[in-house]
Design an enzyme around this catalytic site. Structure first.
Site, PDB file in Angstrom:
ATOM      1  N   GLU A 112     -21.481 -19.024   4.847  1.00 58.86           N
ATOM      2  CA  GLU A 112     -21.156 -18.782   6.253  1.00 58.86           C
ATOM      3  C   GLU A 112     -20.202 -19.839   6.809  1.00 58.86           C
ATOM      4  OE1 GLU A 112     -25.105 -18.614   7.802  1.00 58.86           O
ATOM      5  OE2 GLU A 112     -25.574 -16.795   6.676  1.00 58.86           O
ATOM      6  N   GLU A 132     -30.440 -14.122   3.069  1.00 60.58           N
ATOM      7  CA  GLU A 132     -31.350 -14.352   4.186  1.00 60.58           C
ATOM      8  C   GLU A 132     -32.243 -13.154   4.516  1.00 60.58           C
ATOM      9  OE1 GLU A 132     -27.808 -17.086   5.281  1.00 60.58           O
ATOM     10  OE2 GLU A 132     -28.163 -15.241   4.151  1.00 60.58           O
TER      11      GLU A 132
END
Length: 258
Positions: A112, A132
């Site tokens: 990210e 995630e």
């Protein structure tokens, strides 16, 4: 210069920041994330270098959050999120180009972090993996906004399916901008910085015009923080981490038979 798990090297007007914890796939603890944001801000003024390159040591860019020091209370989760978010802020505040040189697998929060960089150059060994959704953890770093900005509807399958995206597919969907041989990775990143920043005054103005708006980033942070709070309250976070360690320990245990 080495600062625990972060190496800093300046050459040819470029600051190369290298995550250096190869035995843990360059997983980042909170202190490393804080130092990374501080270092980006230090060089991001443009007073010393014309650009910043972020990369990793060994076969991984970074495994993201160090799950051996995973938060155990909601205040700790909130603080951990804050350190990830601040890296995004630090990159977007710079007055010089920031390039992610993705040398290997980039997992979770580390993948990210690359999304807010001005360019992502990868080697053939690069791989993106955001697990995630299958671990009870919420995405961060404003990736809820930045990922879709780069890859459109592909963001759904990357996040919800926790799919691994290899270098070729990452290039095809726009997750990375260029693939080069491993031995050319840092040289190519420095070459682009030289091409992009001939006049630091004008380049800084264009970076401000082309990068995501601050209000969009802060809105994404707020939404991610809210989701993290709800994940914690529901028990999904704790259950996901426990499940991860159970499966990891099972895989590491020798198989016995009678």
């Amino acid at each position: 210069m080495t600062d625990n798990y972060l190496n800093v090297h300046i050459e040819g007007g470029v600051a190369v920041l290298t995550l250096n914890r190869p035995d843990k796939l360059n997983a980042m603890d909170a202190s490393t994330r804080v130092r990374l944001a501080q270092t980006i801000r230090r060089f991001g003024t443009g007073d010393v270098v014309r650009g910043i390159v972020l990369t990793g040591t060994g076969r991984a860019f970074s495994a993201g959050e160090d799950l051996q020091t995973v938060p155990t209370t909601y205040p700790e989760i909130r603080d951990a999120f804050a350190t990830f978010h601040d890296i995004t802020r630090a990159i977007l505040e710079t007055r010089v180009p920031v390039i992610a040189a993705v040398n290997g697998i980039a997992v979770g929060g580390a993948s990210e972090i690359t999304l807010c960089c001005d360019l992502r150059i990868a080697t053939p060994a690069a791989e993106y993996y955001q697990p995630e959704n299958h671990r009870g953890i919420i995405i961060s770093n404003a990736s809820s906004f930045l990922l879709g900005r780069l890859v459109g509807n592909n963001a759904m399958r990357i996040i919800l399916g926790s799919e691994r995206i290899d270098a070729d597919e990452a290039l095809k969907i726009g997750l990375v901008d260029e693939i080069v041989p491993a031995e050319r990775l840092l040289g190519r990143a420095a070459e682009v910085i030289g091409q992009w920043n001939p006049d630091p005054r004008i380049t800084a103005l264009h970076l401000d015009l082309l990068r995501p708006r601050t209000e969009d980033i802060e809105d994404a942070f707020a939404r991610e923080n809210k989701a993290a709070r709800e994940a914690w309250a529901s028990g999904a976070f704790t259950e996901g981490i426990e499940s991860f360690w159970i499966s990891k320990n099972a895989a590491a245990s020798p198989t016995t038979s009678n």
